[in-house]
Every structure is written in C-alpha cells, then in structure tokens.
Design a protein around this motif. Structure first.
Motif, PDB file in Angstrom:
ATOM      1  N   SER A 223      27.746  19.717 -14.525  1.00 25.47           N
ATOM      2  CA  SER A 223      28.860  20.645 -14.704  1.00 25.47           C
ATOM      3  C   SER A 223      29.524  20.851 -13.350  1.00 25.47           C
ATOM      4  O   SER A 223      29.016  20.416 -12.311  1.00 25.47           O
ATOM      5  N   THR A 224      30.674  21.525 -13.359  1.00 24.46           N
ATOM      6  CA  THR A 224      31.374  21.773 -12.097  1.00 24.46           C
ATOM      7  C   THR A 224      30.540  22.597 -11.120  1.00 24.46           C
ATOM      8  O   THR A 224      30.522  22.295  -9.923  1.00 24.46           O
ATOM      9  N   PRO A 225      29.827  23.657 -11.559  1.00 27.20           N
ATOM     10  CA  PRO A 225      28.950  24.348 -10.610  1.00 27.20           C
ATOM     11  C   PRO A 225      27.901  23.436  -9.982  1.00 27.20           C
ATOM     12  O   PRO A 225      27.487  23.652  -8.843  1.00 27.20           O
ATOM     13  N   ALA A 226      27.466  22.410 -10.726  1.00 25.18           N
ATOM     14  CA  ALA A 226      26.510  21.467 -10.160  1.00 25.18           C
ATOM     15  C   ALA A 226      27.126  20.711  -8.985  1.00 25.18           C
ATOM     16  O   ALA A 226      26.430  20.395  -8.006  1.00 25.18           O
ATOM     17  N   VAL A 227      28.416  20.421  -9.058  1.00 26.83           N
ATOM     18  CA  VAL A 227      29.093  19.761  -7.937  1.00 26.83           C
ATOM     19  C   VAL A 227      29.067  20.658  -6.704  1.00 26.83           C
ATOM     20  O   VAL A 227      28.779  20.208  -5.590  1.00 26.83           O
ATOM     21  N   VAL A 228      29.359  21.941  -6.909  1.00 26.36           N
ATOM     22  CA  VAL A 228      29.362  22.884  -5.787  1.00 26.36           C
ATOM     23  C   VAL A 228      27.970  22.987  -5.172  1.00 26.36           C
ATOM     24  O   VAL A 228      27.815  23.005  -3.944  1.00 26.36           O
ATOM     25  N   ILE A 229      26.936  23.038  -6.009  1.00 25.34           N
ATOM     26  CA  ILE A 229      25.569  23.142  -5.496  1.00 25.34           C
ATOM     27  C   ILE A 229      25.202  21.891  -4.707  1.00 25.34           C
ATOM     28  O   ILE A 229      24.597  21.974  -3.621  1.00 25.34           O
ATOM     29  N   ALA A 230      25.534  20.726  -5.228  1.00 22.98           N
ATOM     30  CA  ALA A 230      25.228  19.478  -4.522  1.00 22.98           C
ATOM     31  C   ALA A 230      25.956  19.426  -3.182  1.00 22.98           C
ATOM     32  O   ALA A 230      25.378  19.026  -2.157  1.00 22.98           O
ATOM     33  N   GLN A 231      27.220  19.812  -3.169  1.00 23.55           N
ATOM     34  CA  GLN A 231      27.981  19.796  -1.923  1.00 23.55           C
ATOM     35  C   GLN A 231      27.431  20.809  -0.929  1.00 23.55           C
ATOM     36  O   GLN A 231      27.345  20.522   0.276  1.00 23.55           O
ATOM     37  N   THR A 232      27.043  21.981  -1.400  1.00 25.67           N
ATOM     38  CA  THR A 232      26.466  22.989  -0.515  1.00 25.67           C
ATOM     39  C   THR A 232      25.151  22.506   0.068  1.00 25.67           C
ATOM     40  O   THR A 232      24.859  22.726   1.256  1.00 25.67           O
ATOM     41  N   PHE A 233      24.347  21.849  -0.736  1.00 26.37           N
ATOM     42  CA  PHE A 233      23.041  21.361  -0.292  1.00 26.37           C
ATOM     43  C   PHE A 233      23.178  20.407   0.892  1.00 26.37           C
ATOM     44  O   PHE A 233      22.394  20.482   1.852  1.00 26.37           O
ATOM     45  N   VAL A 234      24.153  19.514   0.838  1.00 23.77           N
ATOM     46  CA  VAL A 234      24.286  18.517   1.907  1.00 23.77           C
ATOM     47  C   VAL A 234      25.122  19.036   3.080  1.00 23.77           C
ATOM     48  O   VAL A 234      25.020  18.521   4.195  1.00 23.77           O
ATOM     49  N   ALA A 235      25.971  20.054   2.860  1.00 25.48           N
ATOM     50  CA  ALA A 235      26.867  20.534   3.909  1.00 25.48           C
ATOM     51  C   ALA A 235      26.309  21.709   4.691  1.00 25.48           C
ATOM     52  O   ALA A 235      26.725  21.955   5.834  1.00 25.48           O
ATOM     53  N   LEU A 236      25.370  22.438   4.119  1.00 26.34           N
ATOM     54  CA  LEU A 236      24.830  23.636   4.750  1.00 26.34           C
ATOM     55  C   LEU A 236      24.254  23.383   6.143  1.00 26.34           C
ATOM     56  O   LEU A 236      24.487  24.186   7.064  1.00 26.34           O
ATOM     57  N   PRO A 237      23.500  22.306   6.386  1.00 27.62           N
ATOM     58  CA  PRO A 237      22.943  22.094   7.730  1.00 27.62           C
ATOM     59  C   PRO A 237      23.995  21.982   8.830  1.00 27.62           C
ATOM     60  O   PRO A 237      23.714  22.338   9.983  1.00 27.62           O
ATOM     61  N   PHE A 238      25.193  21.502   8.515  1.00 32.92           N
ATOM     62  CA  PHE A 238      26.229  21.366   9.537  1.00 32.92           C
ATOM     63  C   PHE A 238      26.627  22.728  10.083  1.00 32.92           C
ATOM     64  O   PHE A 238      26.821  22.889  11.292  1.00 32.92           O
ATOM     65  N   LEU A 239      26.755  23.713   9.191  1.00 30.72           N
ATOM     66  CA  LEU A 239      27.107  25.056   9.649  1.00 30.72           C
ATOM     67  C   LEU A 239      25.953  25.694  10.413  1.00 30.72           C
ATOM     68  O   LEU A 239      26.156  26.284  11.478  1.00 30.72           O
ATOM     69  N   VAL A 240      24.736  25.556   9.890  1.00 29.30           N
ATOM     70  CA  VAL A 240      23.576  26.160  10.545  1.00 29.30           C
ATOM     71  C   VAL A 240      23.379  25.565  11.928  1.00 29.30           C
ATOM     72  O   VAL A 240      23.141  26.290  12.910  1.00 29.30           O
ATOM     73  N   LEU A 241      23.484  24.260  12.054  1.00 29.48           N
ATOM     74  CA  LEU A 241      23.262  23.590  13.334  1.00 29.48           C
ATOM     75  C   LEU A 241      24.315  24.000  14.358  1.00 29.48           C
ATOM     76  O   LEU A 241      23.993  24.294  15.522  1.00 29.48           O
TER      77      LEU A 241
END
Length: 284
Positions: free
Chosen positions: A137-155
């Motif tokens: 579903s569309t929320p699944a896209v957001v979750i997948a994108q957040t999962f891979v993009a989150l480390p960039f902000l944290v780092l």
C-alpha cells in the motif's frame, strides 16, 4: 642569482594548493568515472520526444507518488531521527556503539533485505500477524523510504552535535532553562544547517529508493509504483522513456545534493552562534 621557487613547485605540487600534483590527476579520474556514464546517458536521450516521454500518464503518476511519499518519509525521518541523534550524541549509556551500528545498518544493508525485513514485520504472516495490514500500500512505500533514509539524517545531525559542543546548553541550564527549552531554543538552532542538509539528503535517498519499496510495497500504478519502479518497468517496454525518466531523476538528485551542500556550509564554517548572545533569554 638563483630564482626562488614557489614552495612545493620542485616536488610537483601546484602553487597554492598544498597537495601533490598526482592527487589532482587521480581526483580528475574519479570525477570522470562518475561523470562519463551520465554523459553517455544524456547522449541517448530522445530529445525530440523528451517532453512527451516524461509526461505520460504512468510517468506523471509515478513522479507525483514519489514526491508525496518522499516528503512524508522526510517528515518521518525528522520526527524519529532528531531525537535519536540527540540521544546518541549527548546521552552516554552502555551499548551506545551497538545502538548506533543498528541505527546506521540500513546504510550498508541491501535494500531488498530491508524490504524483506519490513515484510517479515508488517506482512500478513509477519511478526505482528497482520495486525497492521499496510504491506503493498502507499503507507508501505513511506515506511520503506523512511527505513532506508533515516540513517542519513541521524548521521548528519549526530556529527554536527558532536562538533558544536555543549557549553551553550550548559550556560542555558545554569540560568534555569528547562531541558526542553534548551533543546528547542539552543541546541537545535545551533545545528539547524545540519538538520536542513540531513533532511534534504534523506529526501533524495527516499526519492531514489527501489529495492525495499519493490519488495515490501510492490508495484501498483498510482499506489506503490514510484519513479524508480516506473523506470525499471519502462526499461523493458520503452527504453527511451526509461532514459528520459532517469535523466529527470538525475537532475533532481543533483539539485538536491547541491542544495544540501549549500545548507551545510554555514555549519562547516562554524561562525559564532547567534543564539549565544541571547542565551540569557532562554531562561525566562
């Protein structure tokens, strides 16, 4: 009389650079290694039909979906990533190195593996036993994108927090400011450029996400088929459209990286923080 040589000239160092000349040669080769494939792609674009190729209904659906989900994923990265970076940079605790490694794991984890992990958690037969049916579903896209993009902000943010130090926060605390006031009126303003640049990089990573999205969300037009998935499908049926859409994605990525680099420049210059002069106001 003997003429004076510019320092470094005898050893092949370009005047004013302070580095060996061979470094510039290797750097130029590295730049060409990245640039030449992009140039080759530009030469293959069907410019006569470029506008029609990137404005087809399926292409527009994929582009708009990618923009919406990437913005949502970036917001999620901010909500989750800022507290994580603050804790990793400011709170000493046992096992902090292990926690940091886990948080940054998506940086080195194959995206397909990340998608399988999300599917194992949220899928119908996952760990949650289908309690949250969001896969494909569309929320699944957001979750997948957040999962891979989150480390960039944290780092990005954790590194900035470590370089800014804690003396301004300490001054605000001694003046009676509450921890939340110190965080929002001293700490975060000091690292605002890092927050902006990290957010932009997270957006770019979410926009280009492919493997985790395909594995966890599938490829349904208008629902989960983002621009990278559309490019992959067009590669088999219409290579010209795939090349045109790839060029659009490259242009967006270049613009995003350029903006992120410009946003992070003030932090790298490390001027005297404007908030330091207003520190007494925090305690009021």
């Amino acid at each position: 009389m003997t003429s004076r040589r510019v320092p470094g000239e005898r050893s092949g160092t370009p005047a004013g650079t302070g580095i060996p000349g061979w470094i510039l040669v290797v750097a130029a080769l590295g730049a060409l290694f990245v640039l030449l494939p992009i140039v080759a792609m530009v030469t293959r674009v069907d410019w006569a039909r470029f506008g029609a190729l990137i404005t087809s209904p399926s292409s527009l659906d994929a582009l708009l979906l990618s923009l919406r989900t990437s913005v949502a994923a970036t917001i999620a990265c901010l909500v989750l990533g800022v507290p994580m970076a603050v804790v990793l940079a400011r709170v000493p605790f046992r096992g902090r190195g292990l926690v940091r490694a886990i948080v940054l794991l998506p940086l080195v984890l194959p995206p397909v593996v990340g998608g399988l992990a999300l599917l194992a958690l949220y899928g119908r037969r996952g760990l949650l036993d289908g309690a949250i049916p969001i896969a494909f579903s569309t929320p699944a896209v957001v979750i997948a994108q957040t999962f891979v993009a989150l480390p960039f902000l944290v780092l990005s943010l954790e590194g900035a927090l470590r370089t800014t130090g804690e003396r301004y926060e300490a001054v605000a605390a001694t003046l009676g400011a509450r921890p939340s006031a110190v965080l929002f009126r001293v700490t975060l303003p000091l690292v605002a450029p890092a927050i902006v640049s990290g957010s932009i990089l997270s957006f770019a990573r979410a926009l280009g996400e492919f493997g985790a999205t395909l594995t966890f969300a599938g490829s349904l037009q208008g629902t989960t088929r983002t621009l990278p998935l559309e490019i992959y499908l067009q590669r088999e049926t219409d290579p010209d459209a795939a090349v045109a859409l790839s060029l659009v994605l490259i242009a967006v990525a270049i613009a995003v990286v350029a903006v992120a680099h410009g946003a992070g420049e003030p932090l790298r210059r490390r001027p005297r923080p404007a908030g330091a002069a207003r520190t007494p106001e925090v305690a009021r």
